[in-house]
Design a protein around this motif. Structure first.
Motif, PDB file in Angstrom:
ATOM      1  N   GLY A  33       0.814  -1.202   0.000  1.00 40.73           N
ATOM      2  CA  GLY A  33       0.000   0.000   0.000  1.00 40.73           C
ATOM      3  C   GLY A  33       0.845   1.248   0.000  1.00 40.73           C
ATOM      4  O   GLY A  33       0.920   1.977  -0.986  1.00 40.73           O
ATOM      5  N   THR A  34       1.525   1.512   1.107  1.00 41.79           N
ATOM      6  CA  THR A  34       2.281   2.760   1.240  1.00 41.79           C
ATOM      7  C   THR A  34       3.430   2.871   0.239  1.00 41.79           C
ATOM      8  O   THR A  34       3.752   3.977  -0.210  1.00 41.79           O
ATOM      9  N   LEU A  35       4.050   1.758  -0.130  1.00 37.47           N
ATOM     10  CA  LEU A  35       5.103   1.819  -1.141  1.00 37.47           C
ATOM     11  C   LEU A  35       4.541   2.286  -2.481  1.00 37.47           C
ATOM     12  O   LEU A  35       5.242   2.926  -3.267  1.00 37.47           O
ATOM     13  N   THR A  36       3.292   1.964  -2.720  1.00 37.59           N
ATOM     14  CA  THR A  36       2.647   2.415  -3.954  1.00 37.59           C
ATOM     15  C   THR A  36       2.615   3.937  -4.009  1.00 37.59           C
ATOM     16  O   THR A  36       2.907   4.549  -5.040  1.00 37.59           O
ATOM     17  N   TYR A  37       2.283   4.554  -2.894  1.00 35.59           N
ATOM     18  CA  TYR A  37       2.188   6.010  -2.863  1.00 35.59           C
ATOM     19  C   TYR A  37       3.553   6.653  -3.108  1.00 35.59           C
ATOM     20  O   TYR A  37       3.666   7.650  -3.823  1.00 35.59           O
ATOM     21  N   GLU A  38       4.590   6.075  -2.501  1.00 35.36           N
ATOM     22  CA  GLU A  38       5.942   6.604  -2.701  1.00 35.36           C
ATOM     23  C   GLU A  38       6.354   6.490  -4.159  1.00 35.36           C
ATOM     24  O   GLU A  38       6.904   7.441  -4.746  1.00 35.36           O
ATOM     25  N   ALA A  39       6.077   5.335  -4.755  1.00 34.96           N
ATOM     26  CA  ALA A  39       6.440   5.115  -6.155  1.00 34.96           C
ATOM     27  C   ALA A  39       5.684   6.066  -7.081  1.00 34.96           C
ATOM     28  O   ALA A  39       6.258   6.661  -8.000  1.00 34.96           O
ATOM     29  N   VAL A  40       4.411   6.226  -6.823  1.00 36.54           N
ATOM     30  CA  VAL A  40       3.573   7.099  -7.649  1.00 36.54           C
ATOM     31  C   VAL A  40       4.074   8.544  -7.573  1.00 36.54           C
ATOM     32  O   VAL A  40       4.157   9.245  -8.588  1.00 36.54           O
ATOM     33  N   TRP A  41       4.410   8.993  -6.375  1.00 36.33           N
ATOM     34  CA  TRP A  41       4.888  10.365  -6.212  1.00 36.33           C
ATOM     35  C   TRP A  41       6.165  10.600  -7.001  1.00 36.33           C
ATOM     36  O   TRP A  41       6.342  11.645  -7.637  1.00 36.33           O
ATOM     37  N   GLN A  42       7.062   9.608  -6.977  1.00 36.59           N
ATOM     38  CA  GLN A  42       8.306   9.741  -7.735  1.00 36.59           C
ATOM     39  C   GLN A  42       8.026   9.792  -9.236  1.00 36.59           C
ATOM     40  O   GLN A  42       8.646  10.583  -9.966  1.00 36.59           O
ATOM     41  N   LEU A  43       7.113   8.980  -9.715  1.00 34.19           N
ATOM     42  CA  LEU A  43       6.752   8.993 -11.140  1.00 34.19           C
ATOM     43  C   LEU A  43       6.128  10.331 -11.529  1.00 34.19           C
ATOM     44  O   LEU A  43       6.383  10.857 -12.616  1.00 34.19           O
ATOM     45  N   THR A  44       5.327  10.874 -10.631  1.00 37.29           N
ATOM     46  CA  THR A  44       4.703  12.173 -10.885  1.00 37.29           C
ATOM     47  C   THR A  44       5.751  13.270 -10.931  1.00 37.29           C
ATOM     48  O   THR A  44       5.733  14.139 -11.810  1.00 37.29           O
ATOM     49  N   GLN A  45       6.700  13.235  -9.994  1.00 41.18           N
ATOM     50  CA  GLN A  45       7.744  14.249  -9.932  1.00 41.18           C
ATOM     51  C   GLN A  45       8.627  14.234 -11.183  1.00 41.18           C
ATOM     52  O   GLN A  45       9.121  15.277 -11.620  1.00 41.18           O
ATOM     53  N   LEU A  46       8.802  13.050 -11.768  1.00 40.72           N
ATOM     54  CA  LEU A  46       9.623  12.936 -12.977  1.00 40.72           C
ATOM     55  C   LEU A  46       8.836  13.255 -14.251  1.00 40.72           C
ATOM     56  O   LEU A  46       9.394  13.276 -15.343  1.00 40.72           O
ATOM     57  N   GLY A  47       7.550  13.477 -14.105  1.00 37.66           N
ATOM     58  CA  GLY A  47       6.724  13.798 -15.257  1.00 37.66           C
ATOM     59  C   GLY A  47       6.243  12.593 -16.045  1.00 37.66           C
ATOM     60  O   GLY A  47       5.635  12.743 -17.108  1.00 37.66           O
ATOM     61  N   LEU A  48       6.511  11.382 -15.540  1.00 36.22           N
ATOM     62  CA  LEU A  48       6.080  10.168 -16.243  1.00 36.22           C
ATOM     63  C   LEU A  48       4.587   9.905 -16.041  1.00 36.22           C
ATOM     64  O   LEU A  48       3.890   9.475 -16.952  1.00 36.22           O
ATOM     65  N   GLY A  49       4.103  10.161 -14.834  1.00 37.48           N
ATOM     66  CA  GLY A  49       2.699   9.940 -14.539  1.00 37.48           C
ATOM     67  C   GLY A  49       2.313   8.476 -14.570  1.00 37.48           C
ATOM     68  O   GLY A  49       3.153   7.590 -14.709  1.00 37.48           O
ATOM     69  N   GLN A  50       1.008   8.231 -14.434  1.00 38.09           N
ATOM     70  CA  GLN A  50       0.505   6.866 -14.403  1.00 38.09           C
ATOM     71  C   GLN A  50      -0.722   6.727 -15.306  1.00 38.09           C
ATOM     72  O   GLN A  50      -1.553   7.639 -15.384  1.00 38.09           O
ATOM     73  N   SER A  51      -0.818   5.603 -15.991  1.00 34.63           N
ATOM     74  CA  SER A  51      -2.018   5.323 -16.786  1.00 34.63           C
ATOM     75  C   SER A  51      -3.116   4.789 -15.874  1.00 34.63           C
ATOM     76  O   SER A  51      -4.253   5.247 -15.898  1.00 34.63           O
ATOM     77  N   SER A  52      -2.773   3.827 -15.056  1.00 34.19           N
ATOM     78  CA  SER A  52      -3.651   3.299 -14.007  1.00 34.19           C
ATOM     79  C   SER A  52      -2.757   2.779 -12.892  1.00 34.19           C
ATOM     80  O   SER A  52      -1.621   2.371 -13.133  1.00 34.19           O
TER      81      SER A  52
END
Length: 296
Positions: free
Chosen positions: A156-175
């Protein structure tokens, strides 16, 4: 496009009047999720936030609102019954957030799912979010950004950390799909990866695994046989002692196959980019994408 949860999906919340159900339902509504109904036995005829009708049964909720996704916040002793009710009502998708559900109860639910077309995500999971469209679960919406990386995670919480890093790099998430870490649950890592394979918006996949079970190895084997998109993976639990439960029921090493080392070996053998630490998840995904381009 979304792989499981879409902007047009009509969500019913089982357990909508409970403390956690009410809190997270409000956040989902604020994000833009179409919450069309709630279910709490004995409170039929009432309304949540003045505009979401509450019903005594899921059957009635579906008949009156045509809901197709069930989000479950029902307490553990009754959560399996809520899932069975959702399957009986032929919901397209069930997302069960509840933790602490007895394994025997989940075995009965899993057996029922084999006979039906309903998909289950969870239990003991953060849920699903399609950034910018809809979220059904407990993940914080503001850290997500529409993009090209599909995320599937047992944590759970690791997901949030990973998502934030992807967002910060501008990659974002599809789902982003949190499948949960209990021994018996719904969709597996491999099954979610298969959905990402068919999604044109998803250009890369991030897998977040952890100790216990062999889901990571099964996913790695399938990816090796069906190479189509770059994949990066992080496995939590490197220092976990054998035989000691860590966090939840699924995170326990009961043999060599459940170790971090075994999972990392499977990923490397499949050509998957293995990320060595939590702080490098975002950069690891970026590197996997660049290495894939070089191969092509």
């Amino acid at each position: 496009m979304a792989i499981l949860l879409r902007k047009t999906d009509r969500v019913v919340v089982q357990g909508i009047t409970g403390k956690y159900g009410a809190f997270h339902t409000r956040l989902c509504m604020e994000y833009g999720t179409k919450i069309t109904a709630g279910v709490t036995p004995g409170k039929g005829g009432e309304f949540f936030e003045n505009n979401v009708p509450i019903f005594d049964t899921l059957k009635e909720a579906k008949e009156k609102t045509d809901c197709n996704v069930a989000l479950i916040f029902v307490p553990a002793p009754f959560a399996a019954d809520a899932m069975v009710e959702a399957v009986d009502c032929q919901m397209d998708l069930i997302i069960c957030i509840t933790e602490g559900i007895p394994t025997f109860d989940m075995a009965k639910v899993k057996r029922l799912l084999f006979q039906e077309n309903t998909r289950l995500v969870g239990p003991n999971c953060p849920g699903i979010i399609t950034p910018g469209e809809s979220k059904a679960g407990i993940m914080p919406g503001y850290i997500h950004k529409p993009g090209k990386v599909g995320v599937v995670s047992r944590s759970g919480t690791l997901t949030y950390e990973a998502v934030w890093q992807l967002t910060q790099l501008g990659l974002g998430q599809s789902s982003c799909v949190g499948i949960g870490g209990d021994p018996i649950h719904g969709l597996s890592i491999r099954e979610v990866v298969e959905l990402f394979w068919e999604d044109p918006q998803t250009e890369a996949v991030l897998i977040i695994g952890e100790i216990g079970g062999v889901e990571e190895q099964e996913a790695a084997k399938w990816i090796k046989e069906n190479p189509k998109k770059p994949v990066a993976a992080f496995v939590a639990g490197l220092t976990a002692p054998v035989g000691k439960r860590m966090g939840h029921a699924g995170a326990i090493i009961l043999g060599q196959s459940g170790t971090v080392a075994a999972k990392i070996e499977a990923f490397k053998e499949a050509g998957i980019k293995v990320i060595p630490s939590v702080s490098e998840i975002g950069r690891g995904v970026y590197a996997a994408i660049e290495e894939w381009k070089d191969k092509k």
